[in-house]
Design an enzyme around this catalytic site. Structure first.
Site, PDB file in Angstrom:
ATOM      1  N   ILE A  60       0.825  -1.210   0.000  1.00  0.00           N
ATOM      2  CA  ILE A  60       0.000   0.000   0.000  1.00  0.00           C
ATOM      3  C   ILE A  60       0.857   1.258   0.000  1.00  0.00           C
ATOM      4  O   ILE A  60       0.418   2.307  -0.474  1.00  0.00           O
ATOM      5  CB  ILE A  60      -0.987   0.025   1.183  1.00  0.00           C
ATOM      6  N   SER A 182      -3.678  -0.536  12.635  1.00  0.00           N
ATOM      7  CA  SER A 182      -4.397  -1.736  12.206  1.00  0.00           C
ATOM      8  C   SER A 182      -5.515  -2.022  13.195  1.00  0.00           C
ATOM      9  O   SER A 182      -5.437  -1.647  14.372  1.00  0.00           O
ATOM     10  CB  SER A 182      -3.452  -2.940  12.148  1.00  0.00           C
ATOM     11  N   TYR A 214       2.808  -8.053  17.524  1.00  0.00           N
ATOM     12  CA  TYR A 214       2.400  -7.207  16.407  1.00  0.00           C
ATOM     13  C   TYR A 214       1.195  -6.356  16.802  1.00  0.00           C
ATOM     14  O   TYR A 214       1.151  -5.143  16.521  1.00  0.00           O
ATOM     15  CB  TYR A 214       2.071  -8.062  15.186  1.00  0.00           C
ATOM     16  N   LYS A 218       0.716  -2.175  16.997  1.00  0.00           N
ATOM     17  CA  LYS A 218      -0.338  -1.413  16.329  1.00  0.00           C
ATOM     18  C   LYS A 218      -1.120  -0.557  17.326  1.00  0.00           C
ATOM     19  O   LYS A 218      -1.592   0.533  16.974  1.00  0.00           O
ATOM     20  CB  LYS A 218      -1.263  -2.354  15.574  1.00  0.00           C
ATOM     21  N   SER A 249      -0.626  -8.017   0.939  1.00  0.00           N
ATOM     22  CA  SER A 249       0.611  -7.333   0.576  1.00  0.00           C
ATOM     23  C   SER A 249       1.786  -8.146   1.073  1.00  0.00           C
ATOM     24  O   SER A 249       1.686  -9.333   1.331  1.00  0.00           O
ATOM     25  CB  SER A 249       0.629  -5.922   1.172  1.00  0.00           C
TER      26      SER A 249
END
Length: 330
Positions: A60, A182, A214, A218, A249
């Site tokens: 992105i 996210s 992770y 975020k 992605s």
């Protein structure tokens, strides 16, 4: 129509209509083809606007950079891999017809690299209208400075870079900072004891440990935007965090082959393509009239409520203070 990012000392006047963003089709459930056909009504018009995009050589980030380049902006891709970044620059120049797309080396896993990048940028670039903190990774390990890899790259590196460039953003205001977070932030938490002892957001190497860390990173992104907005009150700089959608992605390119095999069927069925995924980033970067929403969280091109953890003033302030220490700002 008012120019949302007016000139600060530049001679050229760009067409304000180049900033028009048509989000009538930017909502949940649209396919990538729908986005490609209908999202934007204008693709030209802001020469002399300076956009700095971290992590723009793939996914992105690259799609966002291409859109900005097509509109006439000067775009700098701040990336670690010279080979991948230069290939992306060539692609974007060719597809956009805009040669004002360049690469600058930046390794967010190195505070030394972040400081060197900021020093060079401030010496060579007189403007900064738009900073997009898009870079991120999903892998374990340690940074050059001994930080947990996802803490260092996904949060601390962006935190340091943004703070080092804030004065330039203020000089060129109105300007914006866009932070790619996210929906995973909802599953995150901040263990300050772990941060202080391990300089990491968590420990463990299992699949679940990695997912949790992770998610913690975020949450840091959303809290960063929340606190940054408070500190920017009274200036002409606004900031926004966002969920780009589940994107097919290269974020997980460093994940194990087993993990990639497990998630591939899911990505094929439910994930957006990168062009669809870039729309909320572009919305936060370009949509006029969202300045009163500084610090808020967006998804599917609309403001959304974050989890209570992501708008906790005390936690956001404490994370800022710890981040200052870990990044060497205090």
């Amino acid at each position: 129509m008012d120019d949302p990012l007016p000139s600060c000392g530049r001679d050229k006047v760009y067409h304000s209509e180049g900033w028009i963003y048509d989000n009538r089709d930017c909502h949940h459930g649209l396919t990538g083809d729908t986005f490609r056909q209908n999202v934007f009504t204008a693709v030209t018009g802001f020469t002399s606007v300076m956009c700095l995009l971290c992590g723009g050589n793939t996914g992105i980030g690259k799609t966002t950079a291409l859109d900005l380049a097509r509109r006439g902006a000067r775009v700098i891709l701040a990336c670690r891999s010279k080979q991948r970044a230069e290939a992306a620059v060539n692609d974007i120049r060719r597809e956009s017809g805009n040669n004002e797309v360049v690469y600058m080396q930046l390794d967010l896993a190195s505070l030394r690299s972040v400081r060197s990048f900021a020093e060079t940028f401030l010496k060579t670039e007189p403007r900064l209208d738009l900073l997009i903190n898009n870079a991120g990774l999903y892998m374990q390990g340690k940074t050059e400075d001994g930080l947990g890899m996802m803490l260092g790259v996904n949060h601390i590196g962006h935190f340091l870079l943004t703070n080092l460039l804030l004065d330039r953003l203020k000089e060129c205001g109105p300007s914006r900072v866009v932070i790619v977070s996210s929906v995973a932030h909802r599953f995150g938490s901040i263990d300050f004891n772990c941060l202080n002892i391990n300089k990491a957001l968590g420990v463990g190497e299992s699949f679940m440990d990695t997912m949790k860390i992770y998610s913690h990173s975020k949450l840091c992104n959303a809290l960063f935007a929340h606190e940054l907005a408070k500190r920017l009150q009274g200036t002409n700089v606004t900031c926004y965090s966002l969920h780009p959608g589940a994107i097919n992605s290269e974020l997980g390119r460093n994940a194990s082959s087993l993990v990639l095999a497990l998630i591939k069927p899911i990505t094929m069925l439910f994930f957006k393509d990168v062009e669809a995924g870039a729309q909320t980033t572009l919305h936060c970067a370009l949509q006029e009239g969202i300045e009163p929403l500084s610090g808020r969280y967006f998804s599917n091109c609309a403001v959304q409520e974050v989890s209570a953890k992501a708008r906790d003033d005390a936690v956001a302030k404490k994370l800022w203070e710890v981040s200052e220490t870990l990044s060497g700002l205090s």
